[in-house]
Write a protein that holds these residues in place. Structure first.
Motif, PDB file in Angstrom:
ATOM      1  N   LYS A  81      86.099   3.953  32.003  1.00 57.73           N
ATOM      2  CA  LYS A  81      84.886   4.620  31.517  1.00 57.73           C
ATOM      3  C   LYS A  81      83.730   3.631  31.435  1.00 57.73           C
ATOM      4  CE  LYS A  81      87.414   7.991  28.798  1.00 57.73           C
ATOM      5  NZ  LYS A  81      87.832   8.371  27.466  1.00 57.73           N
ATOM      6  N   ALA A  82      84.021   2.389  31.046  1.00 53.76           N
ATOM      7  CA  ALA A  82      82.981   1.362  30.962  1.00 53.76           C
ATOM      8  C   ALA A  82      82.407   1.077  32.346  1.00 53.76           C
ATOM      9  CB  ALA A  82      83.547   0.092  30.337  1.00 53.76           C
ATOM     10  N   VAL A  83      83.278   0.968  33.350  1.00 52.82           N
ATOM     11  CA  VAL A  83      82.826   0.723  34.724  1.00 52.82           C
ATOM     12  C   VAL A  83      82.021   1.922  35.222  1.00 52.82           C
ATOM     13  CG1 VAL A  83      83.579   0.351  37.113  1.00 52.82           C
ATOM     14  CG2 VAL A  83      84.711  -0.876  35.238  1.00 52.82           C
ATOM     15  N   GLU A  92      73.524  -3.588  37.762  1.00 56.59           N
ATOM     16  CA  GLU A  92      74.012  -4.433  38.853  1.00 56.59           C
ATOM     17  C   GLU A  92      75.317  -5.118  38.451  1.00 56.59           C
ATOM     18  OE1 GLU A  92      72.778  -8.316  41.533  1.00 56.59           O
ATOM     19  OE2 GLU A  92      71.197  -7.256  40.436  1.00 56.59           O
ATOM     20  N   ILE A  93      76.384  -4.778  39.157  1.00 60.97           N
ATOM     21  CA  ILE A  93      77.693  -5.405  38.946  1.00 60.97           C
ATOM     22  C   ILE A  93      77.770  -6.615  39.864  1.00 60.97           C
ATOM     23  CG2 ILE A  93      80.190  -5.107  39.222  1.00 60.97           C
ATOM     24  CD1 ILE A  93      79.755  -2.129  38.470  1.00 60.97           C
ATOM     25  N   THR A  94      78.091  -7.773  39.287  1.00 65.33           N
ATOM     26  CA  THR A  94      78.127  -9.007  40.074  1.00 65.33           C
ATOM     27  C   THR A  94      79.539  -9.411  40.482  1.00 65.33           C
ATOM     28  OG1 THR A  94      78.138 -10.321  38.047  1.00 65.33           O
ATOM     29  CG2 THR A  94      75.990  -9.884  39.080  1.00 65.33           C
ATOM     30  N   ARG A  95      80.562  -8.875  39.795  1.00 60.18           N
ATOM     31  CA  ARG A  95      81.956  -9.137  40.167  1.00 60.18           C
ATOM     32  C   ARG A  95      82.835  -8.043  39.591  1.00 60.18           C
ATOM     33  NH1 ARG A  95      84.900 -14.321  37.967  1.00 60.18           N
ATOM     34  NH2 ARG A  95      84.806 -13.059  36.118  1.00 60.18           N
ATOM     35  N   GLY A  96      83.719  -7.535  40.449  1.00 57.52           N
ATOM     36  CA  GLY A  96      84.679  -6.560  39.975  1.00 57.52           C
ATOM     37  C   GLY A  96      84.227  -5.136  40.228  1.00 57.52           C
ATOM     38  N   PRO A  97      84.944  -4.232  39.627  1.00 54.25           N
ATOM     39  CA  PRO A  97      86.062  -4.460  38.716  1.00 54.25           C
ATOM     40  C   PRO A  97      87.300  -4.970  39.460  1.00 54.25           C
ATOM     41  CG  PRO A  97      85.768  -2.112  39.091  1.00 54.25           C
ATOM     42  CD  PRO A  97      84.652  -2.809  39.805  1.00 54.25           C
ATOM     43  N   ILE A  98      87.940  -5.960  38.849  1.00 55.68           N
ATOM     44  CA  ILE A  98      89.156  -6.546  39.416  1.00 55.68           C
ATOM     45  C   ILE A  98      90.120  -6.881  38.282  1.00 55.68           C
ATOM     46  CG2 ILE A  98      88.064  -7.531  41.475  1.00 55.68           C
ATOM     47  CD1 ILE A  98      88.018 -10.262  40.016  1.00 55.68           C
ATOM     48  N   GLN A  99      91.357  -7.102  38.665  1.00 57.36           N
ATOM     49  CA  GLN A  99      92.331  -7.617  37.707  1.00 57.36           C
ATOM     50  C   GLN A  99      92.370  -9.122  37.892  1.00 57.36           C
ATOM     51  OE1 GLN A  99      96.132  -5.675  37.519  1.00 57.36           O
ATOM     52  NE2 GLN A  99      96.108  -6.197  35.361  1.00 57.36           N
ATOM     53  N   ARG A 100      92.181  -9.844  36.780  1.00 54.53           N
ATOM     54  CA  ARG A 100      92.083 -11.303  36.865  1.00 54.53           C
ATOM     55  C   ARG A 100      92.388 -11.897  35.505  1.00 54.53           C
ATOM     56  NH1 ARG A 100      87.704 -15.125  36.176  1.00 54.53           N
ATOM     57  NH2 ARG A 100      87.978 -16.869  37.595  1.00 54.53           N
ATOM     58  N   GLY A 102      94.957 -11.940  33.563  1.00 53.63           N
ATOM     59  CA  GLY A 102      95.722 -11.191  32.575  1.00 53.63           C
ATOM     60  C   GLY A 102      95.053  -9.934  32.066  1.00 53.63           C
ATOM     61  N   GLY A 103      94.034  -9.469  32.771  1.00 53.69           N
ATOM     62  CA  GLY A 103      93.367  -8.239  32.347  1.00 53.69           C
ATOM     63  C   GLY A 103      92.414  -7.746  33.409  1.00 53.69           C
ATOM     64  N   ASN A 104      91.823  -6.616  33.146  1.00 53.42           N
ATOM     65  CA  ASN A 104      90.793  -6.078  34.023  1.00 53.42           C
ATOM     66  C   ASN A 104      89.447  -6.639  33.601  1.00 53.42           C
ATOM     67  OD1 ASN A 104      92.134  -4.245  35.879  1.00 53.42           O
ATOM     68  ND2 ASN A 104      92.731  -3.144  34.038  1.00 53.42           N
ATOM     69  N   THR A 105      88.602  -6.923  34.585  1.00 51.48           N
ATOM     70  CA  THR A 105      87.312  -7.519  34.296  1.00 51.48           C
ATOM     71  C   THR A 105      86.236  -6.947  35.211  1.00 51.48           C
ATOM     72  OG1 THR A 105      86.073  -9.609  34.142  1.00 51.48           O
ATOM     73  CG2 THR A 105      87.768  -9.495  35.822  1.00 51.48           C
ATOM     74  N   VAL A 106      85.044  -6.856  34.669  1.00 57.58           N
ATOM     75  CA  VAL A 106      83.859  -6.513  35.447  1.00 57.58           C
ATOM     76  C   VAL A 106      82.698  -7.308  34.861  1.00 57.58           C
ATOM     77  CG1 VAL A 106      83.255  -4.465  34.060  1.00 57.58           C
ATOM     78  CG2 VAL A 106      82.461  -4.638  36.426  1.00 57.58           C
ATOM     79  N   ASP A 110      72.153  -8.155  32.624  1.00 57.03           N
ATOM     80  CA  ASP A 110      71.195  -7.425  31.793  1.00 57.03           C
ATOM     81  C   ASP A 110      69.826  -7.469  32.480  1.00 57.03           C
ATOM     82  OD1 ASP A 110      69.914  -9.868  31.175  1.00 57.03           O
ATOM     83  OD2 ASP A 110      70.295  -9.718  29.031  1.00 57.03           O
ATOM     84  N   PRO A 111      68.794  -6.879  31.895  1.00 59.65           N
ATOM     85  CA  PRO A 111      67.479  -6.857  32.553  1.00 59.65           C
ATOM     86  C   PRO A 111      66.899  -8.234  32.888  1.00 59.65           C
ATOM     87  CG  PRO A 111      67.531  -5.236  30.801  1.00 59.65           C
ATOM     88  CD  PRO A 111      68.798  -6.044  30.690  1.00 59.65           C
ATOM     89  N   ASP A 112      67.358  -9.290  32.196  1.00 54.31           N
ATOM     90  CA  ASP A 112      66.857 -10.642  32.460  1.00 54.31           C
ATOM     91  C   ASP A 112      67.844 -11.490  33.253  1.00 54.31           C
ATOM     92  OD1 ASP A 112      64.193 -10.822  31.161  1.00 54.31           O
ATOM     93  OD2 ASP A 112      65.366 -10.126  29.446  1.00 54.31           O
ATOM     94  N   ARG A 113      68.854 -10.837  33.820  1.00 55.79           N
ATOM     95  CA  ARG A 113      69.853 -11.480  34.663  1.00 55.79           C
ATOM     96  C   ARG A 113      70.823 -12.352  33.885  1.00 55.79           C
ATOM     97  NH1 ARG A 113      69.397  -9.499  39.284  1.00 55.79           N
ATOM     98  NH2 ARG A 113      70.852 -10.904  40.318  1.00 55.79           N
ATOM     99  N   ASN A 114      70.948 -12.131  32.568  1.00 51.62           N
ATOM    100  CA  ASN A 114      72.012 -12.755  31.793  1.00 51.62           C
ATOM    101  C   ASN A 114      73.310 -12.049  32.167  1.00 51.62           C
ATOM    102  OD1 ASN A 114      70.436 -14.553  30.021  1.00 51.62           O
ATOM    103  ND2 ASN A 114      69.575 -12.637  29.270  1.00 51.62           N
ATOM    104  N   VAL A 115      74.374 -12.828  32.387  1.00 53.10           N
ATOM    105  CA  VAL A 115      75.641 -12.245  32.830  1.00 53.10           C
ATOM    106  C   VAL A 115      76.474 -11.829  31.619  1.00 53.10           C
ATOM    107  CG1 VAL A 115      77.761 -12.635  34.157  1.00 53.10           C
ATOM    108  CG2 VAL A 115      75.607 -13.669  34.916  1.00 53.10           C
ATOM    109  N   ILE A 116      76.939 -10.574  31.669  1.00 55.47           N
ATOM    110  CA  ILE A 116      77.792  -9.990  30.640  1.00 55.47           C
ATOM    111  C   ILE A 116      79.093  -9.581  31.323  1.00 55.47           C
ATOM    112  CG2 ILE A 116      77.975  -8.195  28.873  1.00 55.47           C
ATOM    113  CD1 ILE A 116      75.501  -9.951  28.451  1.00 55.47           C
ATOM    114  N   GLU A 117      80.196  -9.689  30.596  1.00 54.70           N
ATOM    115  CA  GLU A 117      81.496  -9.305  31.148  1.00 54.70           C
ATOM    116  C   GLU A 117      82.207  -8.380  30.183  1.00 54.70           C
ATOM    117  OE1 GLU A 117      85.770 -11.386  32.429  1.00 54.70           O
ATOM    118  OE2 GLU A 117      84.182 -12.620  31.579  1.00 54.70           O
ATOM    119  N   PHE A 118      82.905  -7.393  30.725  1.00 48.06           N
ATOM    120  CA  PHE A 118      83.874  -6.607  29.967  1.00 48.06           C
ATOM    121  C   PHE A 118      85.243  -7.095  30.422  1.00 48.06           C
ATOM    122  CE2 PHE A 118      80.826  -2.736  29.888  1.00 48.06           C
ATOM    123  CZ  PHE A 118      80.260  -3.172  28.699  1.00 48.06           C
ATOM    124  N   PHE A 119      86.123  -7.406  29.462  1.00 48.76           N
ATOM    125  CA  PHE A 119      87.454  -7.939  29.776  1.00 48.76           C
ATOM    126  C   PHE A 119      88.477  -7.267  28.883  1.00 48.76           C
ATOM    127  CE2 PHE A 119      90.689 -11.431  29.390  1.00 48.76           C
ATOM    128  CZ  PHE A 119      91.140 -11.371  30.701  1.00 48.76           C
TER     129      PHE A 119
END
Length: 131
Positions: A81-83, A92-100, A102-106, A110-119
């Protein structure tokens, strides 16, 4: 040695407080704790996140030294649901979604190009899988 008990808060510099507030509320479900003239304090799943508006600031080059990304834990069952939300909101998704690790990650920006991850994994799971 200091007996650190955990992370107290994370502060992120942003170029526009209003667009960042909207992004963090819509994507991360952030709840507003306080809003000042150039800052906003948010609660994101129990994490205190502060956004500070820096007018005329330049984005940090991704090859500079500094924080690489901030990762938030999401449950395995909520991950799809998050993806889907990221895609629906045209984030803009920069990587994933993939399993990496020990878990799923994407990873996304953000609007200023700070990278956020869901794991979805834990530190223990990551260390079992890290080579």
């Amino acid at each position: 040695m200091v007996n650190v008990q955990g992370i107290n808060h994370i502060t992120i510099r942003v170029s526009n407080i209003e667009s960042s507030k909207t992004f963090y509320r819509n994507i991360l479900g952030a709840k507003i704790v306080h809003k000042g003239n150039t800052d906003i304090y948010l609660d994101v799943g129990g994490v205190w996140l502060c956004l500070i508006e820096m007018v005329n600031a330049k984005p940090i080059d991704k090859n500079q030294i500094g924080v690489d990304h901030v990762a938030f834990t999401v449950s395995e069952e909520h991950f799809p649901k998050a993806v889907q939300l990221l895609r629906e909101q045209k984030v803009e998704i920069t990587r994933g979604p993939i399993q990496r690790g020990g878990g799923n990650t994407v990873s996304f920006i953000d609007p200023d190009r700070n990278v956020i991850e869901f794991f979805t994994g834990s530190l223990q799971e990551r260390m079992k899988n890290w080579k």
